[in-house]
Design a protein around this motif. Structure first.
Motif, PDB file in Angstrom:
ATOM      1  N   VAL A 180       0.844  -1.186   0.000  1.00  0.00           N
ATOM      2  CA  VAL A 180       0.000   0.000   0.000  1.00  0.00           C
ATOM      3  C   VAL A 180       0.880   1.237   0.000  1.00  0.00           C
ATOM      4  N   MET A 181       0.393   2.277  -0.631  1.00  0.00           N
ATOM      5  CA  MET A 181       1.119   3.551  -0.728  1.00  0.00           C
ATOM      6  C   MET A 181       0.327   4.602   0.040  1.00  0.00           C
ATOM      7  N   ILE A 182       0.942   5.225   1.024  1.00  0.00           N
ATOM      8  CA  ILE A 182       0.263   6.243   1.806  1.00  0.00           C
ATOM      9  C   ILE A 182       0.400   7.594   1.082  1.00  0.00           C
ATOM     10  N   VAL A 183      -0.706   8.348   1.001  1.00  0.00           N
ATOM     11  CA  VAL A 183      -0.752   9.535   0.131  1.00  0.00           C
ATOM     12  C   VAL A 183      -1.298  10.740   0.898  1.00  0.00           C
ATOM     13  N   ASN A 184      -0.486  11.793   0.986  1.00  0.00           N
ATOM     14  CA  ASN A 184      -0.941  13.072   1.529  1.00  0.00           C
ATOM     15  C   ASN A 184      -1.656  13.915   0.485  1.00  0.00           C
ATOM     16  N   ASP A 185      -1.188  13.830  -0.742  1.00  0.00           N
ATOM     17  CA  ASP A 185      -1.650  14.720  -1.809  1.00  0.00           C
ATOM     18  C   ASP A 185      -2.196  13.867  -2.961  1.00  0.00           C
ATOM     19  N   LYS A 186      -3.508  13.732  -3.035  1.00  0.00           N
ATOM     20  CA  LYS A 186      -4.117  12.855  -4.047  1.00  0.00           C
ATOM     21  C   LYS A 186      -3.832  13.368  -5.457  1.00  0.00           C
ATOM     22  N   GLU A 187      -3.874  14.693  -5.658  1.00  0.00           N
ATOM     23  CA  GLU A 187      -3.633  15.252  -6.991  1.00  0.00           C
ATOM     24  C   GLU A 187      -2.231  14.918  -7.481  1.00  0.00           C
ATOM     25  N   ALA A 188      -1.255  15.005  -6.594  1.00  0.00           N
ATOM     26  CA  ALA A 188       0.122  14.693  -6.985  1.00  0.00           C
ATOM     27  C   ALA A 188       0.271  13.216  -7.326  1.00  0.00           C
ATOM     28  N   ALA A 189      -0.406  12.353  -6.556  1.00  0.00           N
ATOM     29  CA  ALA A 189      -0.335  10.916  -6.839  1.00  0.00           C
ATOM     30  C   ALA A 189      -0.988  10.582  -8.167  1.00  0.00           C
ATOM     31  N   LEU A 190      -2.144  11.190  -8.452  1.00  0.00           N
ATOM     32  CA  LEU A 190      -2.827  10.954  -9.725  1.00  0.00           C
ATOM     33  C   LEU A 190      -1.992  11.432 -10.902  1.00  0.00           C
TER      34      LEU A 190
END
Length: 259
Positions: A180-190
């Protein structure tokens, strides 16, 4: 001859004064690092161009004190090391921690950020995370040097696998390097996912949350470290005057996550 001597007498002080002015101007350059965090920080590796509201805010705060900011694209772990050595003066968008306080002054803050922390898995595995304790059974991809939420940040039982940025993380996730990848910034991950990769991942229903004051960090070893209080005051004044929210609107963004 008398006229020539008079001209030389007038020009000599100017010849001495101009280089000193140049040196003075060079001394008012602040070196700042940024890593891509769209839409707030957009960094083009090809051209070196760095834009976004977080960049403009610091540029304006520095200019109000007669300084100019010179920006560099750098991964966050490298920035942290360079701040420890006084190579990098400033970094935008950081949160306080005891570890960082050993080498960093915290300027601002420009606001308190409140939004969810998300968890990205390979498609078909998203139902495996229903609660915090489910994470304890997994390898978790994290960005080196990044804070997420207090329960996770302080939990020494978690199996973390470090990566430099979102692009590396999504590739490592799909390759099975972690679960699993923990994500603070959904826009950056997308933004880091290609269309083909996007079809191979899914978001878990479980979410955490965070509410942290957001600062600009200044190296305690910077040759400009005495500027920190004035620069911090300038940033807070920009918030009070509504200038920070205005800059966000200029980029078509809302400042609603800040209070």
């Amino acid at each position: 001859m008398t006229i020539l001597k008079s001209l030389l007498a007038m020009l000599l002080p100017l010849l001495v004064f101009l280089p000193m002015e140049d040196l003075s101007a060079q001394g008012k350059i602040l070196l700042a690092d940024a890593r891509p965090r769209p839409p707030e920080i957009v960094a083009d590796d090809r051209t070196g161009l760095i834009t976004g509201p977080i960049v403009v805010i610091l540029n304006e705060a520095a200019a109000s004190l007669g300084y100019q900011v010179q920006w560099r694209i750098a991964p966050f772990p490298r920035t942290l090391e360079d701040m420890k050595n006084g190579i990098t003066d400033l970094v935008p968008g950081v949160f306080k921690s005891d570890e960082r306080a050993m080498f960093m002054e915290f300027l601002g803050p420009i606001g308190v950020e409140s939004h969810p922390v998300l968890f990205l898995t390979r498609a078909g595995q998203e139902q495996q995370i229903k609660a915090y304790d489910d994470l304890k059974k997994m390898k978790i991809g994290v960005k080196r040097g990044t804070l997420y939420f207090p329960q996770f940040d302080l939990d020494k039982t978690m199996h973390r696998v470090g990566a430099h940025d979102d692009h590396n993380m999504v590739k490592m996730l799909i390759a099975g390097r972690f679960d699993v990848m923990i994500v603070n910034d959904k826009e950056a991950a997308l933004a880091a996912l290609t269309p083909a990769e996007n079809a191979r991942v899914a978001w878990s229903e479980y979410q955490a949350s965070r509410s942290l004051a957001r600062y600009y960090g200044m190296s305690k070893f910077s040759r400009h470290k005495l500027l920190a209080p004035a620069l911090s005051n300038s940033l807070r004044d920009m918030v009070k005057r509504g200038r920070v929210a205005e800059i966000y609107r200029d980029f078509g963004l809302s400042f609603k996550n800040y209070q």
